[in-house]
Design a protein around this motif. Structure first.
Motif, PDB file in Angstrom:
ATOM      1  N   TYR A 160       0.831  -1.209   0.000  1.00 52.57           N
ATOM      2  CA  TYR A 160       0.000   0.000   0.000  1.00 52.57           C
ATOM      3  C   TYR A 160       0.868   1.263   0.000  1.00 52.57           C
ATOM      4  CZ  TYR A 160      -3.831  -3.170   1.176  1.00 52.57           C
ATOM      5  OH  TYR A 160      -4.763  -4.183   1.165  1.00 52.57           O
ATOM      6  N   LEU A 164       1.227   4.105  -3.079  1.00 55.37           N
ATOM      7  CA  LEU A 164       0.999   5.538  -2.906  1.00 55.37           C
ATOM      8  C   LEU A 164       2.210   6.340  -3.375  1.00 55.37           C
ATOM      9  CD1 LEU A 164      -0.720   7.868  -1.900  1.00 55.37           C
ATOM     10  CD2 LEU A 164       0.143   7.449   0.418  1.00 55.37           C
ATOM     11  N   CYS A 168       2.440   9.130  -6.510  1.00 58.02           N
ATOM     12  CA  CYS A 168       3.009  10.468  -6.327  1.00 58.02           C
ATOM     13  C   CYS A 168       4.133  10.734  -7.329  1.00 58.02           C
ATOM     14  CB  CYS A 168       3.522  10.617  -4.899  1.00 58.02           C
ATOM     15  SG  CYS A 168       2.236  10.579  -3.637  1.00 58.02           S
ATOM     16  N   LEU A 366       2.029  13.397   0.610  1.00 55.31           N
ATOM     17  CA  LEU A 366       1.587  12.037   0.324  1.00 55.31           C
ATOM     18  C   LEU A 366       2.762  11.072   0.226  1.00 55.31           C
ATOM     19  CD1 LEU A 366      -1.233  12.709  -2.313  1.00 55.31           C
ATOM     20  CD2 LEU A 366      -1.484  12.120   0.105  1.00 55.31           C
ATOM     21  N   GLY A 370       3.179   7.856   2.404  1.00 54.39           N
ATOM     22  CA  GLY A 370       3.365   6.540   1.811  1.00 54.39           C
ATOM     23  C   GLY A 370       4.586   5.825   2.350  1.00 54.39           C
TER      24      GLY A 370
END
Length: 439
Positions: A160, A164, A168, A366, A370
């Motif tokens: 996960y 992410l 990005c 982000l 992440g």
């Protein structure tokens, strides 16, 4: 943690223990905490300095990326070749560790060369804020290559978090990174991000070879630096020809493509580009698209910060643990962004500060999130194992537990767990030596 243990020791009366001994133990614990904290902070600062100095260096030597690559490879060659020769003379019993197929070494060096050349080729035209985001693409790329080649299985939180980060990176490649985007191009950002693919492939391939055969670290780095120096002279003209196809004129005005030049033959003038790059670096000659007056200082700053970053990385793993190193690597991102966007700091480095757009600021947040998700499983598992073995029990501090030394028994999920080898293959090395790093 160590501080709490020291205070508890002072408050607990020990029969026959003089007050001076308790005070010295407390001071010893405090001194170790200060040392560990200083190393951690130094690693974050060195990481930010390495990112900033790399950006400034490639801007100063933007037309002469081949010269920069040869400089780095040559420095490694001059460092590791005498060490490898001396070690071979002094330790004749370790000849088995110095046997590795030359085609495997050439493959590693080719992948490292492409990654380094792409970073230096496009780095001069990609802003520092964008570089901080794009370089994180190495993590998802490494996971994909490891899953395909080594059949490595990853935990859900790792997948996960990496997903992410990958989103990005793609957003940073396609969207404008700064408010005034005059010199940055999507093609350059894509080429810079492509270097992460070569870096990930190189890491997985090295891991594979080191799992099949134990190789001496000094011997490996000496041969890698030699092949990388040779590959730079062979692969450099390809990027020089790409400049001609794109209509980018670098170096002296005569080197750039003109209406009478064949773009595919522009690489024949690379030797002149190398000559001008050496003059720019050593004698600060003035060339278009270059800042030669600061080239040598910025290059030296990057080489020094890179060496110190390696030292602090090893120190954190020895004094603390691998999860602590992951935490420090995450903190390098906001530290580097803060450095390149601070006008006063960049003015001292004779450079202009960058302005990040709201979009890239969101992408940075982000990315940090992440990475935290990606490392969370390993950090939590390390805390749980330490707390289970600690006499304090589950009521202790998780933060303190994470900074305990792993002792070499913890698995490193982000550095490719050991895969299930095909039938007939067996690994002679349980893990990759932590001192082996790509050249």
């Amino acid at each position: 943690d160590a501080m709490a243990a020291g205070k508890e020791a002072l408050s607990t009366p020990l029969l026959g223990a003089p007050p001076g001994a308790l005070r010295s133990d407390w001071l010893r614990l405090v001194g170790r905490d200060l040392l560990v904290g200083s190393v951690f902070v130094a690693h974050v600062l060195m990481g930010a300095s390495e990112r900033v100095s790399f950006r400034l260096m490639v801007v100063s030597m933007s037309p002469f990326y081949v010269v920069l690559h040869q400089l780095v490879a040559g420095a490694h060659l001059l460092l590791f070749t005498p060490l490898a020769c001396a070690q071979a003379q002094l330790d004749t019993s370790g000849s088995q560790l110095r046997r590795c197929p030359k085609h495997a070494l050439l493959t590693m060096a080719t992948l490292d060369t492409m990654q380094c050349l792409l970073a230096m080729y496009a780095g001069g035209r990609v802003f520092g804020v964008t570089q901080v985001v794009l370089v994180q693409g190495t993590i998802p790329c490494t996971m994909v290559v490891a899953a395909l080649v080594l059949r490595t299985r990853f935990e859900r939180m790792q997948v996960y978090g990496a997903a992410l980060v990958l989103v990005c990176v793609l957003a940073a490649v396609t969207a404008p990174a700064l408010d005034a985007e005059a010199d940055e191009d999507a093609v350059d950002r894509a080429l810079f991000a492509l270097g992460c693919v070569f870096a990930a492939t190189s890491a997985v391939y090295k891991r594979r070879r080191l799992m099949l055969q134990v190789i001496d670290c000094t011997y490996l780095n000496a041969w890698l630096s030699f092949f990388q120096f040779a590959c730079g002279l062979l692969l450099g003209p390809l990027l020089f020809a790409a400049d001609s196809l794109r209509g980018v004129a670098y170096g002296s005005r005569e080197i750039g493509p003109s209406a009478d030049d064949d773009p595919l033959m522009a690489h024949t003038k690379m030797l002149r580009n190398i000559d001008e790059g050496v003059r720019c670096l050593l004698w600060a000659s003035d060339y278009p698209q270059a800042v030669c007056q600061f080239a040598s200082q910025r290059t030296g700053m990057w080489l020094l910060s890179s060496c110190l970053l390696s030292v602090t990385s090893r120190a954190i793993m020895e004094l603390l643990s691998v999860p602590a190193l992951y935490m420090a690597e995450v903190l390098i991102i906001p530290a580097a962004v803060l450095a390149v966007t601070t006008p006063a700091l960049m003015a001292t480095l004779h450079a202009a500060a960058e302005r990040a757009s709201p979009q890239i600021a969101l992408v940075l947040c982000l990315v940090v999130g992440g990475l935290c998700v990606h490392h969370s499983g390993f950090v939590t598992a390390s805390c749980s194992r330490y707390m289970a073995q600690s006499p304090i029990g589950p009521e202790g501090s998780c933060t303190a537990s994470c900074t305990a030394s792993s002792g070499g028994s913890e698995r490193e999920p982000d550095s490719l767990p050991r895969p299930i080898l095909p039938s007939g293959e067996r690994s002679s090395s349980p893990a990759t030596p932590p001192s082996v790093q790509p050249v």
